[in-house]
Design a protein around this motif. Structure first.
Motif, PDB file in Angstrom:
ATOM      1  N   ALA A 171       0.883  -1.192   0.111  1.00  0.00           N
ATOM      2  CA  ALA A 171      -0.172  -0.141   0.062  1.00  0.00           C
ATOM      3  C   ALA A 171       0.881   1.313   0.107  1.00  0.00           C
ATOM      4  CB  ALA A 171      -0.979  -0.035   1.147  1.00  0.00           C
ATOM      5  N   LYS A 172       2.127   1.203   0.487  1.00  0.00           N
ATOM      6  CA  LYS A 172       2.936   2.350   0.458  1.00  0.00           C
ATOM      7  C   LYS A 172       3.386   3.032  -0.565  1.00  0.00           C
ATOM      8  CE  LYS A 172       7.159   0.001   1.395  1.00  0.00           C
ATOM      9  NZ  LYS A 172       8.625  -0.320   2.373  1.00  0.00           N
ATOM     10  N   HIS A 173       3.152   2.006  -1.765  1.00  0.00           N
ATOM     11  CA  HIS A 173       3.587   2.644  -2.987  1.00  0.00           C
ATOM     12  C   HIS A 173       2.069   3.339  -3.849  1.00  0.00           C
ATOM     13  CE1 HIS A 173       7.357   0.616  -2.344  1.00  0.00           C
ATOM     14  NE2 HIS A 173       6.949  -0.570  -2.443  1.00  0.00           N
ATOM     15  N   LYS A 174       1.267   3.318  -3.237  1.00  0.00           N
ATOM     16  CA  LYS A 174      -0.194   3.714  -3.986  1.00  0.00           C
ATOM     17  C   LYS A 174       0.095   5.210  -4.607  1.00  0.00           C
ATOM     18  CE  LYS A 174      -4.998   3.985  -3.257  1.00  0.00           C
ATOM     19  NZ  LYS A 174      -6.270   3.755  -2.578  1.00  0.00           N
ATOM     20  N   PHE A 175       0.814   5.906  -3.772  1.00  0.00           N
ATOM     21  CA  PHE A 175       0.736   7.305  -4.506  1.00  0.00           C
ATOM     22  C   PHE A 175       2.366   7.680  -4.661  1.00  0.00           C
ATOM     23  CE2 PHE A 175      -2.988   7.420  -1.626  1.00  0.00           C
ATOM     24  CZ  PHE A 175      -3.926   7.920  -2.455  1.00  0.00           C
ATOM     25  N   SER A 176       2.940   6.727  -4.992  1.00  0.00           N
ATOM     26  CA  SER A 176       4.426   7.160  -5.262  1.00  0.00           C
ATOM     27  C   SER A 176       4.480   7.362  -6.792  1.00  0.00           C
ATOM     28  CB  SER A 176       5.190   5.846  -5.036  1.00  0.00           C
ATOM     29  OG  SER A 176       6.648   6.004  -5.468  1.00  0.00           O
ATOM     30  N   ASP A 177       5.445   8.535  -7.179  1.00  0.00           N
ATOM     31  CA  ASP A 177       5.481   8.760  -8.578  1.00  0.00           C
ATOM     32  C   ASP A 177       6.983   8.747  -8.665  1.00  0.00           C
ATOM     33  OD1 ASP A 177       6.629  10.847  -7.132  1.00  0.00           O
ATOM     34  OD2 ASP A 177       5.617  12.475  -8.161  1.00  0.00           O
ATOM     35  N   GLU A 178       7.742   7.897  -8.090  1.00  0.00           N
ATOM     36  CA  GLU A 178       9.164   7.440  -8.011  1.00  0.00           C
ATOM     37  C   GLU A 178       9.144   6.197  -8.862  1.00  0.00           C
ATOM     38  OE1 GLU A 178      11.701   9.241  -6.849  1.00  0.00           O
ATOM     39  OE2 GLU A 178      10.169  10.785  -6.325  1.00  0.00           O
ATOM     40  N   PRO A 179      10.194   6.206  -9.528  1.00  0.00           N
ATOM     41  CA  PRO A 179      10.473   4.846 -10.280  1.00  0.00           C
ATOM     42  C   PRO A 179      10.884   3.924  -9.525  1.00  0.00           C
ATOM     43  CG  PRO A 179      12.276   6.580 -10.510  1.00  0.00           C
ATOM     44  CD  PRO A 179      11.294   7.092  -9.817  1.00  0.00           C
ATOM     45  N   VAL A 180      10.910   2.584 -10.150  1.00  0.00           N
ATOM     46  CA  VAL A 180      11.215   1.418  -9.029  1.00  0.00           C
ATOM     47  C   VAL A 180      12.564   1.364  -8.492  1.00  0.00           C
ATOM     48  CG1 VAL A 180      11.777  -1.058  -9.048  1.00  0.00           C
ATOM     49  CG2 VAL A 180       9.709  -0.222 -10.359  1.00  0.00           C
ATOM     50  N   ASP A 181      13.444   2.221  -9.478  1.00  0.00           N
ATOM     51  CA  ASP A 181      15.014   2.313  -8.965  1.00  0.00           C
ATOM     52  C   ASP A 181      15.355   3.586  -9.726  1.00  0.00           C
ATOM     53  OD1 ASP A 181      17.613   2.215  -8.271  1.00  0.00           O
ATOM     54  OD2 ASP A 181      17.685   0.044  -8.623  1.00  0.00           O
ATOM     55  N   GLY A 182      15.778   4.653  -8.925  1.00  0.00           N
ATOM     56  CA  GLY A 182      16.127   5.730  -9.440  1.00  0.00           C
ATOM     57  C   GLY A 182      17.636   5.636 -10.236  1.00  0.00           C
ATOM     58  N   GLU A 183      18.147   4.517  -9.830  1.00  0.00           N
ATOM     59  CA  GLU A 183      19.432   4.312 -10.739  1.00  0.00           C
ATOM     60  C   GLU A 183      19.524   3.406 -11.756  1.00  0.00           C
ATOM     61  OE1 GLU A 183      22.734   3.519  -7.835  1.00  0.00           O
ATOM     62  OE2 GLU A 183      21.951   4.920  -6.432  1.00  0.00           O
ATOM     63  N   CYS A 184      18.361   2.918 -12.103  1.00  0.00           N
ATOM     64  CA  CYS A 184      18.132   2.027 -13.122  1.00  0.00           C
ATOM     65  C   CYS A 184      17.928   2.762 -14.721  1.00  0.00           C
ATOM     66  CB  CYS A 184      17.015   0.851 -12.928  1.00  0.00           C
ATOM     67  SG  CYS A 184      16.917  -0.238 -14.081  1.00  0.00           S
ATOM     68  N   ASP A 185      18.361   2.286 -15.505  1.00  0.00           N
ATOM     69  CA  ASP A 185      18.038   2.753 -16.951  1.00  0.00           C
ATOM     70  C   ASP A 185      17.190   2.038 -17.640  1.00  0.00           C
ATOM     71  OD1 ASP A 185      19.623   0.501 -17.444  1.00  0.00           O
ATOM     72  OD2 ASP A 185      21.360   1.593 -18.312  1.00  0.00           O
ATOM     73  N   CYS A 186      16.405   0.920 -17.226  1.00  0.00           N
ATOM     74  CA  CYS A 186      15.468   0.114 -17.977  1.00  0.00           C
ATOM     75  C   CYS A 186      14.475   0.864 -18.612  1.00  0.00           C
ATOM     76  CB  CYS A 186      15.314  -1.156 -17.104  1.00  0.00           C
ATOM     77  SG  CYS A 186      13.605  -0.982 -15.764  1.00  0.00           S
ATOM     78  N   TYR A 187      13.570   0.339 -19.484  1.00  0.00           N
ATOM     79  CA  TYR A 187      12.259   1.100 -19.904  1.00  0.00           C
ATOM     80  C   TYR A 187      11.353   1.110 -18.900  1.00  0.00           C
ATOM     81  CZ  TYR A 187       8.015   1.102 -22.389  1.00  0.00           C
ATOM     82  OH  TYR A 187       6.647   1.309 -22.847  1.00  0.00           O
ATOM     83  N   THR A 188      11.272   0.272 -17.931  1.00  0.00           N
ATOM     84  CA  THR A 188      10.301   0.234 -16.824  1.00  0.00           C
ATOM     85  C   THR A 188      10.539   1.546 -16.002  1.00  0.00           C
ATOM     86  OG1 THR A 188       9.764  -1.970 -16.751  1.00  0.00           O
ATOM     87  CG2 THR A 188       9.196  -0.829 -14.877  1.00  0.00           C
ATOM     88  N   CYS A 189      11.693   1.715 -15.639  1.00  0.00           N
ATOM     89  CA  CYS A 189      12.119   2.892 -14.622  1.00  0.00           C
ATOM     90  C   CYS A 189      11.986   4.353 -15.296  1.00  0.00           C
ATOM     91  CB  CYS A 189      13.482   2.689 -14.040  1.00  0.00           C
ATOM     92  SG  CYS A 189      13.500   1.205 -12.713  1.00  0.00           S
ATOM     93  N   LYS A 190      12.410   4.308 -16.673  1.00  0.00           N
ATOM     94  CA  LYS A 190      12.579   5.662 -17.370  1.00  0.00           C
ATOM     95  C   LYS A 190      10.941   5.958 -17.800  1.00  0.00           C
ATOM     96  CE  LYS A 190      15.483   4.531 -20.445  1.00  0.00           C
ATOM     97  NZ  LYS A 190      16.771   4.460 -21.612  1.00  0.00           N
ATOM     98  N   ASN A 191      10.044   5.006 -17.722  1.00  0.00           N
ATOM     99  CA  ASN A 191       8.566   5.364 -18.110  1.00  0.00           C
ATOM    100  C   ASN A 191       7.467   5.197 -17.023  1.00  0.00           C
ATOM    101  OD1 ASN A 191       8.932   6.059 -21.033  1.00  0.00           O
ATOM    102  ND2 ASN A 191      10.207   4.337 -20.749  1.00  0.00           N
ATOM    103  N   PHE A 192       7.585   4.673 -16.047  1.00  0.00           N
ATOM    104  CA  PHE A 192       6.707   4.380 -15.190  1.00  0.00           C
ATOM    105  C   PHE A 192       7.022   4.556 -13.754  1.00  0.00           C
ATOM    106  CE2 PHE A 192       6.245   1.921 -19.106  1.00  0.00           C
ATOM    107  CZ  PHE A 192       5.117   2.408 -19.551  1.00  0.00           C
ATOM    108  N   SER A 193       5.971   4.866 -13.024  1.00  0.00           N
ATOM    109  CA  SER A 193       6.129   5.015 -11.496  1.00  0.00           C
ATOM    110  C   SER A 193       5.684   3.804 -10.811  1.00  0.00           C
ATOM    111  CB  SER A 193       5.134   6.270 -11.005  1.00  0.00           C
ATOM    112  OG  SER A 193       3.784   5.777 -11.151  1.00  0.00           O
ATOM    113  N   ARG A 194       6.417   3.771  -9.477  1.00  0.00           N
ATOM    114  CA  ARG A 194       5.834   2.759  -8.608  1.00  0.00           C
ATOM    115  C   ARG A 194       4.497   2.326  -8.271  1.00  0.00           C
ATOM    116  NH1 ARG A 194      10.026   1.996  -3.549  1.00  0.00           N
ATOM    117  NH2 ARG A 194      11.790   1.999  -4.839  1.00  0.00           N
TER     118      ARG A 194
END
Length: 379
Positions: free
Chosen positions: A298-321
């Motif tokens: 539940a703690k990620h419900k309102f998170s607009d952060e990427p999964v991992d701020g140091e990751c360069d993958c498609y997921t982290c560059k385009n979508f929030s937690r």
């Protein structure tokens, strides 16, 4: 065609390069598991975006489905799945023995196994039909598959197991390896030997010595990561590694967590594979610089952060937690896809960072820093 080159050492950590028919591989390397001719939940292009150097296929599963006739018709697994990079195939021996312990599941048959000197008779977990694997057949099937690196049929005992049973497994594995080597026809495909011995130091050393005597293209350490404590796995690795020639690659099968990989690289291991990044991704567990994250929490419900701020993958560059959490809670397939892309890239980035640290003579510092940050969520 297959060749391994040791480029550099930093302590026992090794930087190397493998040459195969389908390309070069920088080591240490992690191999995503593509059991049935696909890495689960990602397309080829999505997989390539995570920058894998080699993937792993499974002889047991490919033999049962689609079957060797189909693979032969299509000219091997590379062409069948449209994959240009190297492939390693395991022998299927682990699956033969491990699936025999599974209880009957809905829509599946309980596997059964009869072990003989000639080979292993087993009942398919798919339809209950009987099959017989010999060391010669397993090599033949893998030559049909066309994998760049083949594993021989071995006996992989469970944990815990008695010394007597482990010794029998070691001795049969050696005899089967001799037969596998004689059966091999396509020399451009590498054939590794598998070292067994459970958690017994004397058996591990005996197995390593006898396997090395057969002068294989590389050496795999099998029968670990099957339930034993990590410290025992590291101890057995330390027993085996000094026996393996430095000019041959060392493969720790079925390993593992990021911590396992780093600890094993420190002990001289070059190659790894594990279903962990893909399986965990499908369950909503993501690997990050600061440890594992349950994206469904539940703690990620309102998170607009990427999964991992140091990751360069498609997921982290385009979508929030928050978005990925929503996908999982809504049971959308896209959530599994995005999570798999991230976890695979986390593992390939880890190996890139390990190789860079060895090249720069700072592996020990890298290990300390990585583990400190990776374990920070636990504190």
């Amino acid at each position: 065609m297959f060749r391994f080159e040791l480029l550099k050492k930093d302590g026992n950590a090794r930087l190397g390069r493998m040459y195969t028919l389908h390309g070069e591989i920088e080591t240490p390397v992690f191999m995503p598991v593509g059991t049935q001719g696909t890495v689960k939940a990602v397309t080829k292009d999505q997989l390539l975006s995570t920058k894998p150097q080699i993937i792993l296929g499974n002889t047991y599963h490919l033999y049962l489905r689609p079957g060797i006739e189909v693979l032969e018709y299509f000219g091997g697994l590379h062409r069948f799945m449209n994959w240009e990079k190297p492939i390693l195939t395991d022998s299927g021996g682990f699956q033969v023995f491990s699936l025999s312990k599974d209880r009957k599941k809905e829509g599946k048959h309980k596997a059964e196994v009869i072990l003989t000197e000639e080979g292993v008779k087993f009942k398919s977990h798919l339809d209950g039909s009987w099959h017989f694997f010999t060391p010669e057949l397993v090599v033949h099937v893998q030559e049909m598959i066309g994998s760049d690196i083949m594993m021989p049929l071995d006996v992989c005992p469970p944990y815990p197991v008695s010394h007597t049973t482990a010794k029998d497994a070691v001795e049969k594995t050696i005899r089967w390896l001799e037969r596998s080597k004689k059966a091999r026809k396509k020399k451009q495909q590498a054939l590794f030997g598998i070292i067994q011995g459970s958690v017994y130091r004397d058996l591990r050393r005996e197995s390593a010595l006898k396997t090395v005597e057969l002068d294989m293209d590389g050496y795999s350490i099998g029968g670990l990561s099957v339930g034993e404590p990590a410290e025992l796995m590291y101890e057995m690795t330390e027993v085996v590694v000094p026996v393996i020639p430095e000019n041959k690659p060392r493969y720790l099968m079925g390993v593992g967590t990021p911590e396992n990989i780093i600890e094993s690289v420190e002990r001289g291991i070059d190659m790894f594979d594990c279903v962990m990044p893909t399986r965990n991704a499908r369950n909503g567990t993501l690997f990050t610089t600061y440890g594992r994250v349950n994206i469904k929490a539940a703690k990620h419900k309102f998170s607009d952060e990427p999964v991992d701020g140091e990751c360069d993958c498609y997921t982290c560059k385009n979508f929030s937690r928050g978005y990925i959490r929503h996908l999982f809670n809504a049971e959308e397939i896209t959530g599994m896809i995005l999570a798999t892309i991230h976890n695979l890239r986390f593992y390939t980035r880890l190996m890139e960072d390990i190789r860079k640290s060895i090249k720069e003579n700072r592996f020990a510092d890298f290990k300390k820093e990585f583990l400190y940050r990776y374990n920070s969520l636990k504190s």
